[in-house]
Design an enzyme around this catalytic site. Sequence first.
Site, PDB file in Angstrom:
ATOM      1  N   HIS A 330       0.803  -1.214   0.000  1.00  0.00           N
ATOM      2  CA  HIS A 330       0.000   0.000   0.000  1.00  0.00           C
ATOM      3  C   HIS A 330       0.840   1.269   0.000  1.00  0.00           C
ATOM      4  O   HIS A 330       0.379   2.317  -0.449  1.00  0.00           O
ATOM      5  CB  HIS A 330      -0.951   0.016   1.199  1.00  0.00           C
ATOM      6  CG  HIS A 330      -2.177  -0.813   1.008  1.00  0.00           C
ATOM      7  ND1 HIS A 330      -2.221  -2.144   1.334  1.00  0.00           N
ATOM      8  CD2 HIS A 330      -3.407  -0.505   0.509  1.00  0.00           C
ATOM      9  CE1 HIS A 330      -3.419  -2.626   1.055  1.00  0.00           C
ATOM     10  NE2 HIS A 330      -4.160  -1.658   0.555  1.00  0.00           N
ATOM     11  N   GLY A 331       2.027   1.211   0.516  1.00  0.00           N
ATOM     12  CA  GLY A 331       2.837   2.423   0.530  1.00  0.00           C
ATOM     13  C   GLY A 331       4.186   2.214   1.183  1.00  0.00           C
ATOM     14  O   GLY A 331       4.360   1.308   2.008  1.00  0.00           O
TER      15      GLY A 331
END
Length: 468
Positions: A330-331
Amino acid sequence: MLFNSYPFIFVFLPITVLVYFMLNRLRYGLAAKCWLALSSLFFYSWWNISYLPLLLGSIAFNYAVGRLLQARQAHSLDQTASRRGAKGILIAGISGNVLLLIYYKYADFFIVNIGAATGWEVPLLNLVLPLGISFFTFTQIAYLVDAYKGKAREYNLINYVLFVTFYPHLIAGPILHHGEMMPQFDRVRGKLWDWGNAANGIFIFCIGLFKKVVIADTLAVYANTGFDTASGFVDSWVAALSYTFQLYFDFSGYTDMAIGAALLFNIRLPQNFNSPYKAVNIQDFWRRWHMTLSRFLRDYIYIPLGGNRRGEAIMLRNLVLTFLIGGLWHGAGWTFLFWGLLHGVGQVIQRLWGKLGITMPRVLAWAITFVFITVTWVFFRAESWADAMRLMKGMSGLSGIHLNLDTALLEPVAIMILIAPIVFFCRNSSELSISFRPNFRQAVVCAVLFVISLMYITRISEFLYFNF
């Protein structure tokens, strides 16, 4: 180009649908696929054409690897050697995709942390994350694994380009399998205009548009302000809950619009949300939230790690590792990694609790699950560890519990009270789509949602999952 923009709604979508079916009606099936593939590339380029070569390069690389896997399996007489050679090709293909993600998503993250640990001063690359890179990369990794297993075969380059780039899913999913997509484009009935699918698609698209521009974008104002400034008990909880609902309506709204737009082409994308905030445990939540990502993590990370085949302790370790990888996907940040860790540990606790044989009242189980999800979203959303800790301190009452409600918080509280029954008790978009029957009432609801949504499109806002 965004789904929630006038150019897409009134120009791009109707033109691509009209030309696609016109070409199919004239029995130019290949031309119709080419049109849709080129339209999807145009859709992607509208945002930033400089990343089009990256997308095309990724497609060319994975198509070539897929062909090598198919050729190895088709022509080798020695099955053992063939399997070994195919596995080497698969590893090279997956490695190429993973390295692409690492470079664009994690290079600066690694540079910052290596510099902090060693004291070296290395200049940052300051790379801009290409739109949709996580989704089209995961889609193609799934294709390579399926090709290796003999579950997917694609010899036509146009078909492969269309599979990867079909614009309803290109930017933020759902994450697709080749076998569930391409047969739909080859069905004879699918090439003919279908008023039932069209009505259903428009209905679901309007629901998604309303979710995004009316509900999610309104809550975004309070979530952004809260995450920037909140420190007390009430305003911290309002900020966290605002983001909890914003993220749900933003991402499920995108998915609804993707599913609705695809239905106009007689293509059914897989369900991606099934009322996740109705979940009564964390495992149930991940069966309902971003379902195609959960499927990917299970099939291509958890099971290859060994799944539950090597004993309880290894299974629990695999759960934590899978969610750590999901968080990192996700990041690039410690907050995302910690968010994944929390969900992995949550899965472990649930498994161990289940062994005790103690049944918890359903309402209490739901409340604990929802509070846990809300708390973990704080780390998912926070710009830094310090911001996350500030909100956690406020939500826990360590900053003092003052129950006086600031008048500025009355509006978000009122909005959340109004939408809570929709989230917790009403049928979701997928259920409405399955039971959809075109009638006057449905047409009125659709028209009202569409008109209200158009009134709210004063500032075009990105979808939250574009950042991932």
